[in-house]
Write an enzyme that holds these catalytic residues in place. Structure first.
Site, mmCIF file in Angstrom:
data_model
loop_
_atom_site.group_PDB
_atom_site.id
_atom_site.type_symbol
_atom_site.label_atom_id
_atom_site.label_comp_id
_atom_site.label_asym_id
_atom_site.label_seq_id
_atom_site.Cartn_x
_atom_site.Cartn_y
_atom_site.Cartn_z
ATOM 1 N N SER A 71 20.418 9.382 12.077
ATOM 2 C CA SER A 71 19.655 10.628 12.195
ATOM 3 C C SER A 71 19.456 11.246 10.806
ATOM 4 O O SER A 71 18.906 10.590 9.925
ATOM 5 C CB SER A 71 20.365 11.580 13.164
ATOM 6 O OG SER A 71 19.536 12.646 13.519
ATOM 7 N N ASP B 227 11.752 7.748 19.774
ATOM 8 C CA ASP B 227 12.953 8.467 19.337
ATOM 9 C C ASP B 227 12.991 9.868 19.941
ATOM 10 O O ASP B 227 12.034 10.645 19.818
ATOM 11 C CB ASP B 227 12.975 8.556 17.811
ATOM 12 C CG ASP B 227 14.287 9.113 17.300
ATOM 13 O OD1 ASP B 227 15.165 8.320 16.955
ATOM 14 O OD2 ASP B 227 14.429 10.349 17.263
ATOM 15 N N HIS C 5 18.245 7.977 20.733
ATOM 16 C CA HIS C 5 18.417 8.470 19.367
ATOM 17 C C HIS C 5 19.797 8.043 18.877
ATOM 18 O O HIS C 5 20.803 8.269 19.550
ATOM 19 C CB HIS C 5 18.285 9.997 19.316
ATOM 20 C CG HIS C 5 18.332 10.557 17.920
ATOM 21 N ND1 HIS C 5 17.404 10.233 16.959
ATOM 22 C CD2 HIS C 5 19.205 11.411 17.324
ATOM 23 C CE1 HIS C 5 17.695 10.870 15.832
ATOM 24 N NE2 HIS C 5 18.786 11.587 16.026
#
Length: 500
Positions: A238, A345, A394
């Protein structure tokens, strides 16, 4: 061929001799035997000053077998544990907290920054992981973040130990190719996508020193064995994945400037390849979720005092915010980087104002989601080493299911191992290994059309959904479509899964 087989055989014999000697001592203690007299500690090993040929401090160097036999170390570890139960009892899989020596480099609130470390003295491979966790870009939303997500801004309540998962796991069954590496986890406490060099002042109230934290961790690790490393993999998920793209060359340059150019620095960016695309519907820029990605970074880069890769800065002078987006910064990166990115995502959809809770997705949202997959594919097509499943999720590399997801029959750990081998062969002027793909991207067009995608949960109820339920939630009626086509629903699902 015989010479190749001899290397692990000789190492195994050596290792077993050491194991039997240490195991016998361990067994005597385990049975309640008399403790032997303490011996004098042996003198520290002499290290050669020639950086290209440093002597290992550990009696065995497993580098050769790491590249020749995937399961060799797994067998040795299992053998060691089965021979001596007391040795298994002493295995310590936790990473230990260390604070930075340079106390001027801090978290947002001025508390000391640090890292978690689990050493593996038999390996010359190091994995440094950058944690993710969004960001804040002005005083108001940083104050709010400090109240609700304080662990991402302060080290005051960090635990003393941390257990690694996924690619940070020390267990070979969970982490087939990196389990024996030296593991480093850097907690995210700078809220700046690992880009800032701004100390705390009375005016801003917070420090933003993410880029400096990485640099100081690397310097600290040089005193703990990194100086003898062969490979350093800078990984992150991330915001940490974006941090890898922003910092991998800076780490390589730091080590080269300190006369450690022999350490091969590489990057692994997971779920940090964001797009600066147009939102599904625009809202006021109040917080990190409501703002467009571009506007957020434009504001943040000034507030954080960010630094970006020099070559990217030169390409986007006065518009350095471009360097936070993977497809824009990637062409300027010198170090080898492997990109892992879900084609759908969840964080990207969130900042694009696509909400996947409550009511089924509308037709316009469905088209937007499909177009997102197409856009991501287009930005990734020129990335040499990548893994892009058509899943709605994610982050992945620290998840316990990271070994299960496949693209075209190849798992992510396998793809990373192939990448390792190809880089090693390239340095030795050898052709890349056959049947070992490193550029893997799904062709099927819908979210979760890949049957190996992780389990989906309804974000509103928390209940697990199968593929039929998920597609219905997304506005795609599998049963109705199958009836119209005069076919069995399971057959239609099979066609969807294969991208037909």
């Amino acid at each position: 061929m015989k010479a190749v087989r001899m290397v692990p055989s000789l190492l195994l014999v050596q290792f077993l001799l050491v194991l039997m000697q240490s195991g016998a001592l361990c067994a005597r203690r385990f049975r309640g035997g008399r403790n032997p007299q303490p011996r004098r500690s042996p003198p520290p090993p002499t290290l050669r000053t020639d950086r290209g040929d440093t002597t290992e401090s550990f009696p065995l160097d497993f580098t050769a077998v790491e590249e020749n036999m995937d399961n060799f170390m797994t067998q040795v570890k299992n053998l060691a544990q089965s021979l001596y139960p007391c040795s298994a009892q002493k295995l310590d899989h936790d990473m230990k907290l260390n604070f930075l020596v340079n106390t001027s480099v801090t978290c947002n609130d001025g508390s000391p920054a640090g890292y978690y470390l689990k050493e593996s003295r038999g390996s010359r491979r190091w994995l440094i992981f950058l944690e993710g966790g969004w960001y804040c870009f002005n005083k108001e939303n940083c104050d709010s973040r400090y109240e609700t997500m304080r662990r991402f801004m302060s080290s005051s309540k960090w635990p003393q130990t941390k257990r690694g998962t996924g690619i940070l796991s020390p267990l070979p069954e969970e982490n087939p190719h990196w389990w024996n590496a030296n593991m480093v986890f850097i907690p995210y406490c700078s809220s700046d996508v690992w880009s800032g060099v701004m100390p705390k002042t009375e005016q801003n109230g917070y420090a933003f020193m993410g880029s400096l934290i990485i640099q100081e961790v690397v310097k600290n690790l040089l005193t703990k064995g990194l100086d003898n490393a062969r490979v350093l993999l800078l990984a992150g998920s991330s915001a940490g994945g974006t941090g890898v793209l922003l910092n991998v060359d800076r780490v390589a340059e730091l080590l080269e400037g300190m006369d450690y150019a022999g350490i091969q620095v590489r990057g692994l960016s997971d779920s940090g390849w964001f797009l600066d695309n147009k939102q599904y519907h625009c809202t006021d820029c109040v917080d990190t979720v409501g703002c467009t990605p571009t506007e957020t970074i434009k504001r943040g880069i000034k507030y954080w005092g960010s630094v970006v890769p020099e070559r990217c800065r030169q390409s986007h002078e006065e518009e350095e915010w471009n360097c936070f987006f993977g497809y824009r910064v990637f062409p300027s990166i010198k170090s080898p980087v492997f990109v892992v990115q879900w084609l759908f995502d969840e964080a990207q959809l969130t900042v694009d104002n696509i909400q996947l809770t409550g009511q089924p997705v509308q037709e316009g949202q469905w088209r937007y989601i499909q177009n997102l997959g197409i856009e991501l594919r287009n930005t990734l097509k020129d990335v040499p080493a990548m893994f892009a499943p058509a899943c709605l999720s994610h982050e992945v590399i620290t998840r316990n299911y990271w070994i299960d997801v496949q693209v075209k029959g190849t798992s992510l750990p396998r793809a990373l191992h192939c990448w390792d081998r190809s880089l090693h062969d390239s340095r030795n002027n050898k052709p890349p290994p056959k049947a070992c793909p490193v550029h893997l991207i799904d062709n099927c067009p819908w979210p979760h059309c890949n049957p190996t995608c992780p389990t989906i949960r309804d974000q509103f109820t928390g209940q697990e959904m199968n593929v039929v339920q998920f597609l219905m939630h997304m506005g795609f009626d599998v049963q109705k479509m199958a009836q119209q086509q005069g076919m069995d629903p399971s057959k239609l699902l099979g066609m969807l899964s294969s991208g037909s």
